[in-house]
Design a protein around this motif. Structure first.
Motif, PDB file in Angstrom:
ATOM      1  N   HIS A  47      11.782   5.012   5.024  1.00  0.00           N
ATOM      2  CA  HIS A  47      10.676   5.721   4.250  1.00  0.00           C
ATOM      3  C   HIS A  47      10.706   6.444   4.721  1.00  0.00           C
ATOM      4  O   HIS A  47      10.809   6.710   6.793  1.00  0.00           O
ATOM      5  N   ASN A  50       2.552   0.702   3.195  1.00  0.00           N
ATOM      6  CA  ASN A  50       2.867   1.645   2.824  1.00  0.00           C
ATOM      7  C   ASN A  50       1.459   2.258   2.060  1.00  0.00           C
ATOM      8  O   ASN A  50       0.899   3.343   1.804  1.00  0.00           O
ATOM      9  N   PHE A  51       1.478   1.358   1.069  1.00  0.00           N
ATOM     10  CA  PHE A  51       0.297   1.726  -0.066  1.00  0.00           C
ATOM     11  C   PHE A  51       0.607   3.225  -0.267  1.00  0.00           C
ATOM     12  O   PHE A  51      -0.685   4.094  -0.535  1.00  0.00           O
ATOM     13  N   CYS A  52       1.841   3.901  -0.420  1.00  0.00           N
ATOM     14  CA  CYS A  52       1.714   4.800  -1.479  1.00  0.00           C
ATOM     15  C   CYS A  52       1.151   4.864  -2.846  1.00  0.00           C
ATOM     16  O   CYS A  52       1.313   3.548  -3.596  1.00  0.00           O
ATOM     17  N   GLN A  64      10.901  11.481  -3.058  1.00  0.00           N
ATOM     18  CA  GLN A  64       9.387  11.111  -4.292  1.00  0.00           C
ATOM     19  C   GLN A  64       9.653  12.685  -5.188  1.00  0.00           C
ATOM     20  O   GLN A  64       9.164  12.528  -6.269  1.00  0.00           O
ATOM     21  N   CYS A  78       4.685  -4.268   2.134  1.00  0.00           N
ATOM     22  CA  CYS A  78       4.533  -3.167   2.491  1.00  0.00           C
ATOM     23  C   CYS A  78       3.695  -3.024   2.910  1.00  0.00           C
ATOM     24  O   CYS A  78       2.203  -3.293   1.948  1.00  0.00           O
ATOM     25  N   GLN A  96      11.049  -3.250   2.357  1.00  0.00           N
ATOM     26  CA  GLN A  96      10.910  -2.223   1.982  1.00  0.00           C
ATOM     27  C   GLN A  96      10.908  -0.751   2.447  1.00  0.00           C
ATOM     28  O   GLN A  96      10.877   0.173   2.264  1.00  0.00           O
ATOM     29  N   VAL A 141       3.630  -2.511  -5.359  1.00  0.00           N
ATOM     30  CA  VAL A 141       4.350  -2.931  -4.063  1.00  0.00           C
ATOM     31  C   VAL A 141       3.915  -3.798  -3.581  1.00  0.00           C
ATOM     32  O   VAL A 141       3.465  -4.974  -2.596  1.00  0.00           O
ATOM     33  N   PRO A 142       3.425  -2.586  -2.844  1.00  0.00           N
ATOM     34  CA  PRO A 142       2.362  -3.570  -1.401  1.00  0.00           C
ATOM     35  C   PRO A 142       1.201  -4.037  -1.862  1.00  0.00           C
ATOM     36  O   PRO A 142       0.378  -5.654  -1.072  1.00  0.00           O
ATOM     37  N   TYR A 147       0.884   5.047  -5.861  1.00  0.00           N
ATOM     38  CA  TYR A 147       1.587   5.199  -7.829  1.00  0.00           C
ATOM     39  C   TYR A 147       1.924   3.649  -7.134  1.00  0.00           C
ATOM     40  O   TYR A 147       2.766   3.375  -8.325  1.00  0.00           O
ATOM     41  N   ARG A 201       2.164   9.598   0.929  1.00  0.00           N
ATOM     42  CA  ARG A 201       3.012   9.746   1.870  1.00  0.00           C
ATOM     43  C   ARG A 201       3.802   9.794   2.780  1.00  0.00           C
ATOM     44  O   ARG A 201       4.571   9.841   4.107  1.00  0.00           O
TER      45      ARG A 201
HETATM   46 FE1  SF4 Z   1       6.120   0.413   0.040  1.00  0.00          FE
HETATM   47 FE2  SF4 Z   1       7.919   1.703  -0.694  1.00  0.00          FE
HETATM   48 FE3  SF4 Z   1       6.260   0.916  -2.703  1.00  0.00          FE
HETATM   49 FE4  SF4 Z   1       5.995   3.538  -0.762  1.00  0.00          FE
HETATM   50  S1  SF4 Z   1       7.350   3.197  -2.810  1.00  0.00           S
HETATM   51  S2  SF4 Z   1       4.265   1.723  -1.328  1.00  0.00           S
HETATM   52  S3  SF4 Z   1       7.054   2.542   0.579  1.00  0.00           S
HETATM   53  S4  SF4 Z   1       7.464   0.325  -1.605  1.00  0.00           S
END
Ligand code: SF4
Ligand code: 5AD
Length: 470
Positions: A270, A191-193, A297, A189, A233, A198-199, A195, A309
């Motif tokens: 997304h 996106n680096f949201c 979210q 991923c 993702q 995952v990334p 919170y 986001r």
């Molecule tokens: Fe990536 Fe989903 Fe985490 Fe956002 S919420 S960083 S889109 S895995």
């Protein structure tokens, strides 16, 4: 783009399969039938990864068990998205000292997102001597050689270096069911949201080649699978890293063109890049389920910005409107985080009102969990756990009410379902899913599993529909 998509050479996977053959000789030498246990936490991507671990283990000659006291090899495939899952993993891994004591020689491996975080790999190294092997998601393709190192050298092996990840084709897969299948189309991923961990643990976005995805989908259809879920993702980023000019909607169209009676599902989308083209394609492709999981979210523009986001409430609502214009019967589900750092009463009220406006078929709600190394972890967070719990309870109540109301609307209608398994209950012994993915319990012969059927819905509650074969 600075990132170059890296692939693992086919020869590397062949080498891993040669290792599997060596392990087979070793563990079945005296006519033994060794057993393995794979325990999975977290998302569907992890389920799909565990099917690869089982694929390798099957090639090594292992049968499978759910009983840790019977297992010669235990693999715990972990999740890092929230603290709660990590606590459960650590508790359960700690408890494996009992099975290991009862079964000397038992090998215990911990893999997946949790151990890709350095502090967690360290914690296991220092405080969980029962664990023999630790490897991150990027190392999964070479699980056989890592396991062989443990067997040969009788020492602990740690492999969870920082890594952008690669794409590996040709790993054997052992799927659990015969009706529904996971199909990963991309990994990582970008996106680096703020919170989200995952990334950091799953690396950069990388897509499988469309021909590889389509070939696997063809195999699944030929093997009789009726429900194929494309996993990523953020599936809407599919193809952005490929040389070919292909996007996610194009991929759906290619899979839709495979002959056969089956359903295409996908997750997760997304909202930043859910396009009109995607919704039009879903509507035009007769095999594509009318369901979208579109995590919002939060309903507050201020919080969405803090979350990084890349969309606001208005954009999100207009996507919902577009989706429903193309598919009036579309099932819409979402994820919501309650208690993001600094979320106020007003912000939360915006989330409630958005949910009332969209009327989700189902909502997955989470209390914010602080993740080490993410930007949100250092944001001021003056609200107490009790404040957050109150909001969480209010949101759950709203979600349950709306789901119940939406389910009630099915009563009296006849819908097409795919019968996918047994419930273990007498009155309604079969479980099935509507095109939109809603759960339907019904009564019938178990020979119907794997078939589509018309069902009249007779009753419902918040969680499920109940019906009879029409
Ligand atoms: Fe990536 Fe989903 Fe985490 Fe956002 S919420 S960083 S889109 S895995
Ligand atoms: N705390 C709580 N929920 C989270 N999610 C992701 N990271 C966190 C976190 N730190 C949720 C998001 C995402 C889902 C898979 O998990 O809602 O969509």
């Amino acid at each position: 783009m600075a990132y170059i998509r890296k692939t693992i050479d086919e020869k590397e996977i062949e080498r891993q399969q040669a290792v599997c053959a060596r392990i087979f000789e070793r563990v079945t030498a005296d006519g033994a039938r060794p057993l393995a246990m794979v325990d999975t936490y977290g998302c569907q991507q992890n389920e799909a990864d565990s099917e690869k671990l089982r694929g390798y283990l099957a090639e090594m000659g292992y049968g499978f068990t759910q009983d840790e006291f019977q297992a010669d090899v235990i693999v715990v495939n972990t999740c890092a998205v929230r603290e709660h899952a990590e606590m459960r993993v650590l508790g359960n891994v700690g408890a494996l000292t009992h099975s290991k004591k009862a079964r000397p020689g038992q090998i215990i491996a911990v893999c997946g997102c949790m151990v890709q975080q350095e502090h967690m790999a360290q914690k296991i190294k220092m405080s969980y001597p029962v664990v023999d092997l630790v490897f991150g998601p990027h190392e999964l393709w070479r699980f056989p050689e890592l396991l062989e190192q443990v067997m040969e050298k009788h020492r602990r092996v740690f492999a969870a270096e920082k890594n952008d990840g690669a794409v590996a084709e040709g790993i054997p897969v052992r799927r659990d069911g015969k009706v529904k299948a996971w199909l990963s189309i991309m990994y990582g991923c970008n996106n680096f949201c703020t919170y989200c961990i995952v990334p950091y643990v799953r690396g950069r976005e990388r897509s499988r080649l469309p021909e590889d995805v389509v070939a696997e989908a063809r195999e699944l259809v030929a093997a009789g699978y009726k429900d194929i879920t494309l996993l990523g993702q953020n599936v809407n980023s599919y193809g952005k890293d490929l040389e070919e000019n292909v996007d996610f909607a194009d991929l759906i169209r290619m899979i839709n063109a495979i002959p056969g009676d089956f359903l295409i599902r996908f997750m997760t989308s997304h909202p930043r890049d859910a396009t009109e083209k995607l919704f039009r394609t879903m509507a035009e492709c007769e095999k594509c389920a009318h369901h979208i999981h579109l995590p919002v979210q939060s309903g507050s523009d201020r919080i969405l910005k803090q979350m990084n986001r890349h969309y606001d409430r208005a954009k999100y609502l207009s996507e919902i409107e577009t989706a429903r214009r193309y598919m009036p019967d579309i099932v819409i589900t979402t994820d919501i985080i309650v208690g993001f750092p600094g979320e106020t009463e007003e912000d939360f009220a915006d989330t409630l009102s958005l949910c009332e406006e969209v009327r989700y078929d189902a909502m997955f709600t989470f209390i914010y969990s602080k993740r080490v190394g993410t930007p949100a972890a250092t944001m001021p967070d003056p609200y107490t756990r009790e404040d957050k719990q109150k909001h969480f309870d209010a949101l759950t109540e709203l979600a349950n009410r709306i789901s119940g109301e939406k389910h009630k609307e099915y009563e009296g209608k006849t819908v097409r379902v795919l019968i996918d398994g047994e419930t273990g209950k007498e009155e309604y012994n079969l479980s099935s899913r509507t095109n939109g993915g809603r759960l339907v319990h019904l009564r019938g012969d178990k020979g119907l599993i794997g078939q589509f059927a018309e069902v009249k819905i007779t009753a419902s509650n918040t969680w499920a529909l109940y019906g009879e074969l029409a």
